[in-house]
Design an enzyme around this catalytic site. Structure first.
Site, short mmCIF file in Angstrom:
data_model
loop_
_atom_site.label_atom_id
_atom_site.label_comp_id
_atom_site.label_asym_id
_atom_site.label_seq_id
_atom_site.Cartn_x
_atom_site.Cartn_y
_atom_site.Cartn_z
N MET A 28 10.88 43.45 -23.19
CA MET A 28 10.95 44.56 -22.60
C MET A 28 11.06 45.75 -23.29
SD MET A 28 13.55 43.55 -19.47
CE MET A 28 15.07 43.70 -20.38
N ALA A 30 12.01 48.41 -26.76
CA ALA A 30 13.00 48.80 -27.68
C ALA A 30 13.30 47.77 -28.52
CB ALA A 30 14.66 48.84 -26.73
N LEU A 31 11.82 47.35 -29.31
CA LEU A 31 11.94 46.40 -30.20
C LEU A 31 12.79 46.54 -31.45
CD1 LEU A 31 8.03 45.67 -30.23
CD2 LEU A 31 9.84 44.94 -28.61
N HIS A 32 13.14 45.38 -32.09
CA HIS A 32 13.70 45.36 -33.24
C HIS A 32 13.54 44.21 -34.11
CE1 HIS A 32 15.98 42.25 -31.02
NE2 HIS A 32 16.47 42.95 -30.30
N HIS A 35 12.76 40.80 -32.43
CA HIS A 35 11.43 41.02 -31.80
C HIS A 35 10.40 40.73 -32.78
CE1 HIS A 35 13.38 43.28 -28.83
NE2 HIS A 35 12.98 42.24 -27.82
N GLN A 59 14.58 41.61 -12.66
CA GLN A 59 15.67 40.81 -13.41
C GLN A 59 16.95 41.72 -13.58
OE1 GLN A 59 12.98 40.20 -16.64
NE2 GLN A 59 14.94 40.50 -18.01
N ASP A 149 18.84 34.35 -26.13
CA ASP A 149 18.82 34.23 -24.64
C ASP A 149 18.62 32.72 -24.38
OD1 ASP A 149 19.05 37.13 -23.64
OD2 ASP A 149 17.09 37.31 -25.01
N VAL A 175 18.09 36.28 -34.81
CA VAL A 175 18.35 36.99 -35.92
C VAL A 175 19.67 37.94 -35.82
CG1 VAL A 175 17.00 39.03 -37.27
CG2 VAL A 175 15.75 37.20 -36.17
N SER A 185 18.49 44.59 -27.94
CA SER A 185 18.22 46.09 -27.80
C SER A 185 19.47 46.70 -27.27
CB SER A 185 17.01 46.27 -26.64
OG SER A 185 15.95 45.60 -27.28
#
Length: 275
Positions: A28, A30-32, A35, A59, A149, A175, A185
């Site tokens: 979705m 807002a990558l970190h 991801h 969702q 998740d 991670v 995120s």
């Protein structure tokens, strides 16, 4: 080179040029670094990597953070390029749902009403519906999802198995920051003080895992670490999220609110014979 497409036609054309094993990582945005780990694992195991960036309205509940969910497309694309992603599909809601909210959703079954599903009614129907659509649109051979998740991962595996989807669903370990906080995120919502409080989740999981090794009460040990946060649940389950076994492999899951931010975490544990 990373190509970016936003329409179904562009995706189909780009996918048609892909050769070999194709992997998809659904996000979705807002990558970190979490991801990035998914993208790296996909890169190792596939010849062509697709990342999807789509904040899925299905969702989110009516009182959740859909409108304020971080949207950082330019920064996300930089991460995708750095990790060697071949193709980014970044559709708008009208591309994913051209007829508006779909009349047919994928029912997650009883597990979809437990844990996260009990707190967020309808959440997993929205997740499974968009995941199924993206699997069909990308025609991927493998899809990579994070273990943070864990319930989502479990339900996606069940959906793929039940619906005979020709795709391999691969989980990638959570991670964490050096101090144990699981990357999310939503961590960017936390103030400095709230971030310190949020460490209670990973402390609880470590305490539960340690208790399991000695045969002590897992939930009591973990729960003692959650007094400073507003816990939604702390549960011990089997690896498939059925009832916890007396001994052997299990999963400890926690969700809590820290200020206005809701966080989830989980860990694998091994239950001793004296629990």
């Amino acid at each position: 080179m990373t190509d970016v497409v936003t329409t179904r036609a562009e995706l189909k054309a780009a996918r048609g040029r892909a050769g070999g094993r194709v992997a998809v990582v659904m996000t979705m945005g807002a990558l970190h670094d979490g991801h990035a780990a998914l993208l790296r694992e996909a890169r190792k195991q596939a010849d062509f990597v697709i990342a999807t960036i789509f904040v899925n309205p299905l969702q989110f509940g009516p009182n959740e953070d859909f409108q304020r969910y971080p949207r950082t497309l330019d920064a996300d694309l930089e991460i995708c390029r750095a990790e060697g992603v071949d193709l980014v599909f970044a559709p708008t809601p009208d591309v994913m749902y051209p007829d508006g909210d779909p009349a047919i959703l994928i029912d997650p079954g009883p597990l979809g009403t437990e844990l996260e599903g009990a707190v967020r009614p309808g959440h997993f129907a929205g997740v499974l519906t968009v995941v199924c659509k993206l699997l069909h649109l990308t025609a991927a051979d493998a899809a990579f999802f994070g273990e943070k998740d864990y319930q989502q991962l479990t339900l996606i595996k069940a959906m793929a198995r039940t619906l005979d989807l020709d795709v391999e669903i691969i989980g990638v370990p959570t991670v964490r920051e050096p101090d144990g906080l699981a990357l999310s995120s939503r961590n960017r919502y936390l103030s400095a003080d709230e971030r310190t409080l949020a460490l209670a989740l990973s402390r609880a999981l470590r305490a539960g895992a340690q208790a399991a090794l000695s045969g002590a009460d897992v939930l009591a040990a973990a729960g003692a670490e959650l007094t400073a946060v507003d816990a939604d649940y702390l549960e011990l389950r089997a690896p498939d999220l059925g009832p916890a076994p007396r001994t052997g492999e299990a999963r400890l899951l926690v969700a809590a609110r820290v200020g206005t931010t809701r966080l989830i975490d989980n860990t694998h544990i091994h239950l001793g014979s004296d629990r």
